[in-house]
Scaffold this active site. Structure first.
Site, PDB file in Angstrom:
ATOM      1  N   SER A 123      71.784 -20.788 124.139  1.00 25.96           N
ATOM      2  CA  SER A 123      70.867 -21.871 124.484  1.00 25.96           C
ATOM      3  C   SER A 123      71.589 -22.931 125.308  1.00 25.96           C
ATOM      4  O   SER A 123      72.533 -23.563 124.834  1.00 25.96           O
ATOM      5  CB  SER A 123      70.302 -22.502 123.210  1.00 25.96           C
ATOM      6  OG  SER A 123      69.709 -23.736 123.534  1.00 25.96           O
ATOM      7  N   HIS A 152      68.662 -18.743 127.063  1.00 28.66           N
ATOM      8  CA  HIS A 152      67.544 -19.445 126.426  1.00 28.66           C
ATOM      9  C   HIS A 152      67.467 -20.872 126.984  1.00 28.66           C
ATOM     10  O   HIS A 152      68.454 -21.596 127.002  1.00 28.66           O
ATOM     11  CB  HIS A 152      67.810 -19.475 124.912  1.00 28.66           C
ATOM     12  CG  HIS A 152      66.720 -20.052 124.072  1.00 28.66           C
ATOM     13  ND1 HIS A 152      65.617 -19.339 123.652  1.00 28.66           N
ATOM     14  CD2 HIS A 152      66.577 -21.287 123.528  1.00 28.66           C
ATOM     15  CE1 HIS A 152      64.850 -20.096 122.897  1.00 28.66           C
ATOM     16  NE2 HIS A 152      65.406 -21.291 122.802  1.00 28.66           N
ATOM     17  N   ASP A 171      65.444 -24.478 126.650  1.00 28.13           N
ATOM     18  CA  ASP A 171      64.574 -25.273 125.774  1.00 28.13           C
ATOM     19  C   ASP A 171      63.884 -26.382 126.549  1.00 28.13           C
ATOM     20  O   ASP A 171      64.544 -27.278 127.073  1.00 28.13           O
ATOM     21  CB  ASP A 171      65.421 -25.912 124.660  1.00 28.13           C
ATOM     22  CG  ASP A 171      65.860 -24.883 123.634  1.00 28.13           C
ATOM     23  OD1 ASP A 171      64.986 -24.200 123.077  1.00 28.13           O
ATOM     24  OD2 ASP A 171      67.073 -24.762 123.404  1.00 28.13           O
ATOM     25  N   MET A 189      61.441 -29.568 126.429  1.00 28.14           N
ATOM     26  CA  MET A 189      60.900 -30.577 125.494  1.00 28.14           C
ATOM     27  C   MET A 189      60.341 -31.748 126.284  1.00 28.14           C
ATOM     28  O   MET A 189      60.936 -32.167 127.273  1.00 28.14           O
ATOM     29  CB  MET A 189      62.012 -31.096 124.589  1.00 28.14           C
ATOM     30  CG  MET A 189      62.793 -30.020 123.883  1.00 28.14           C
ATOM     31  SD  MET A 189      64.173 -30.777 123.013  1.00 28.14           S
ATOM     32  CE  MET A 189      65.004 -29.315 122.405  1.00 28.14           C
ATOM     33  N   HIS A 240      61.601 -21.510 126.062  1.00 29.22           N
ATOM     34  CA  HIS A 240      61.002 -21.975 124.811  1.00 29.22           C
ATOM     35  C   HIS A 240      60.315 -23.312 125.073  1.00 29.22           C
ATOM     36  O   HIS A 240      60.979 -24.330 125.255  1.00 29.22           O
ATOM     37  CB  HIS A 240      62.144 -22.108 123.777  1.00 29.22           C
ATOM     38  CG  HIS A 240      61.731 -22.610 122.443  1.00 29.22           C
ATOM     39  ND1 HIS A 240      62.652 -22.947 121.469  1.00 29.22           N
ATOM     40  CD2 HIS A 240      60.511 -22.827 121.887  1.00 29.22           C
ATOM     41  CE1 HIS A 240      62.028 -23.347 120.390  1.00 29.22           C
ATOM     42  NE2 HIS A 240      60.729 -23.299 120.615  1.00 29.22           N
ATOM     43  N   MET A 279      58.609 -26.417 123.976  1.00 32.87           N
ATOM     44  CA  MET A 279      58.308 -27.307 122.843  1.00 32.87           C
ATOM     45  C   MET A 279      57.457 -28.447 123.375  1.00 32.87           C
ATOM     46  O   MET A 279      57.882 -29.603 123.434  1.00 32.87           O
ATOM     47  CB  MET A 279      59.621 -27.796 122.220  1.00 32.87           C
ATOM     48  CG  MET A 279      60.251 -26.744 121.322  1.00 32.87           C
ATOM     49  SD  MET A 279      61.977 -27.065 120.994  1.00 32.87           S
ATOM     50  CE  MET A 279      62.703 -26.266 122.412  1.00 32.87           C
ATOM     51  N   MET A 302      61.619 -20.544 113.922  1.00 30.72           N
ATOM     52  CA  MET A 302      62.500 -21.708 114.019  1.00 30.72           C
ATOM     53  C   MET A 302      63.235 -21.857 112.691  1.00 30.72           C
ATOM     54  O   MET A 302      62.621 -22.002 111.634  1.00 30.72           O
ATOM     55  CB  MET A 302      61.692 -22.976 114.312  1.00 30.72           C
ATOM     56  CG  MET A 302      61.107 -23.059 115.708  1.00 30.72           C
ATOM     57  SD  MET A 302      62.291 -22.758 117.039  1.00 30.72           S
ATOM     58  CE  MET A 302      63.488 -24.075 116.774  1.00 30.72           C
ATOM     59  N   ASP A 354      65.923 -18.960 115.899  1.00 29.75           N
ATOM     60  CA  ASP A 354      66.461 -20.032 116.754  1.00 29.75           C
ATOM     61  C   ASP A 354      66.789 -21.275 115.931  1.00 29.75           C
ATOM     62  O   ASP A 354      65.910 -21.857 115.300  1.00 29.75           O
ATOM     63  CB  ASP A 354      65.388 -20.362 117.812  1.00 29.75           C
ATOM     64  CG  ASP A 354      65.832 -21.413 118.808  1.00 29.75           C
ATOM     65  OD1 ASP A 354      67.008 -21.835 118.779  1.00 29.75           O
ATOM     66  OD2 ASP A 354      64.984 -21.824 119.631  1.00 29.75           O
TER      67      ASP A 354
HETATM   68  C1  DX5 Z   1      66.118 -26.455 118.954  1.00 33.44           C
HETATM   69  C2  DX5 Z   1      66.205 -25.461 120.076  1.00 33.44           C
HETATM   70  C3  DX5 Z   1      67.305 -24.494 119.958  1.00 33.44           C
HETATM   71  C4  DX5 Z   1      68.680 -25.109 120.017  1.00 33.44           C
HETATM   72  C5  DX5 Z   1      69.620 -24.266 119.234  1.00 33.44           C
HETATM   73  O1  DX5 Z   1      64.973 -27.201 119.087  1.00 33.44           O
HETATM   74  O2  DX5 Z   1      65.002 -24.720 120.150  1.00 33.44           O
HETATM   75  O3  DX5 Z   1      67.194 -23.459 120.931  1.00 33.44           O
HETATM   76  O4  DX5 Z   1      69.153 -25.251 121.325  1.00 33.44           O
HETATM   77  O5  DX5 Z   1      70.838 -24.921 119.205  1.00 33.44           O
HETATM   78  P1  DX5 Z   1      71.837 -24.783 117.983  1.00 33.44           P
HETATM   79  O6  DX5 Z   1      72.370 -23.403 118.018  1.00 33.44           O
HETATM   80  O7  DX5 Z   1      72.852 -25.822 118.279  1.00 33.44           O
HETATM   81  O8  DX5 Z   1      71.056 -25.076 116.720  1.00 33.44           O
HETATM   82 ZN    ZN Z   2      64.917 -22.890 121.454  1.00 34.61          ZN
END
Ligand code: DX5
Ligand code: ZN
Length: 219
Positions: free
Chosen positions: A8, A33, A35, A37, A66, A68, A137, A175
């Site tokens: 990620s 990956h 993320d 947000m 992903h 969010m 999650m 994740d």
């Molecule tokens: C959290 C994200 C994850 C995050 C995981 O909201 O969706 O993908 O980057 O990071 P670690 O491995 O540090 O928990």
């Molecule tokens: Zn994620």
């Protein structure tokens, strides 16, 4: 079980993003990956589709995006154009889940449905045959570096049962808070894909961590 590793980028050193991408390219990681947000569904702002488009130019592996964000249906086209290969939307953030799943599939992308730690796996019953991935999650979404929630093992069992019962081909992705120890257990217990940020990027030899994770080493 596939044993796919998806680093990620949220926990990477963004000042040296190209170097981090090259590290992934030359590692045994399978996907990258990303993320997304928007400060509304989660209390954080990360990247947008422009970032994803840049990453996709340089990464030689499938891009696992992903989302969010609330009402993810508004952004399917944008992320398709950014080069996403997989688009995960949250059960909790999408009013017309079934419709949005088909919009994503219709645009040629693989689709995953993510569920928060409090959301029951059984709520996926009516769409389990329509999706490519279930994204469990194992932390509350929004930030990297959080502690893995151990009830994820129970949810993993329930997801496997649901998939089996409905003869679905969905793969299970986990994740959040993944380290070598829980990675090994999660793969043993049937997870197909693991997303890991902090454990990989905070190590001085991230490629070795990726390799160990893939091989199922617990230390
Ligand atoms: C959290 C994200 C994850 C995050 C995981 O909201 O969706 O993908 O980057 O990071 P670690 O491995 O540090 O928990
Ligand atoms: Zn994620």
């Amino acid at each position: 079980m596939k044993k796919i590793i998806a680093p990620s980028l949220l926990s990477s050193n963004l000042a040296f993003l190209y170097r981090e991408i090259e590290m992934i390219n030359h590692s045994e990681a399978d996907w990258v990956h990303v993320d997304i947000m928007d400060s509304s569904f989660v209390d954080n702002i990360s990247f947008g589709s422009l970032f994803a488009k840049f990453v996709k130019k340089y990464i030689h592996k499938p891009m696992d995006v992903h989302l969010m964000i609330f009402q993810p249906e508004r952004y399917v086209e944008q992320f398709k154009n950014s080069g996403a290969d997989h688009l995960h939307i949250h059960y909790e953030a999408c009013m017309h889940l079934h419709q949005t799943i088909f919009a994503i599939k219709g645009s040629g992308l693989k689709v995953g449905v993510a569920i928060n730690p409090h959301t029951s796996v059984f709520l996926l019953k009516d769409i389990i045959n329509d999706i490519d991935f279930v994204l469990l999650m194992s932390v509350n979404p929004g930030f990297g570096g959080q502690r893995f929630l151990s009830h994820t093992y129970q949810k993993l069992e329930e997801t496997k049962d649901l998939i089996l019962k409905h003869n679905s081909s969905a793969l299970i992705e986990v994740d959040g808070g993944i380290n070598l120890e829980n990675a090994s257990l999660l793969f043993k217990n049937g997870a197909d894909i693991l997303v890991s940020g902090t454990t990989i990027f905070s190590d001085e030899n991230p490629q070795r961590i990726i390799q160990k994770m893939k091989l199922g080493y617990s230390t």
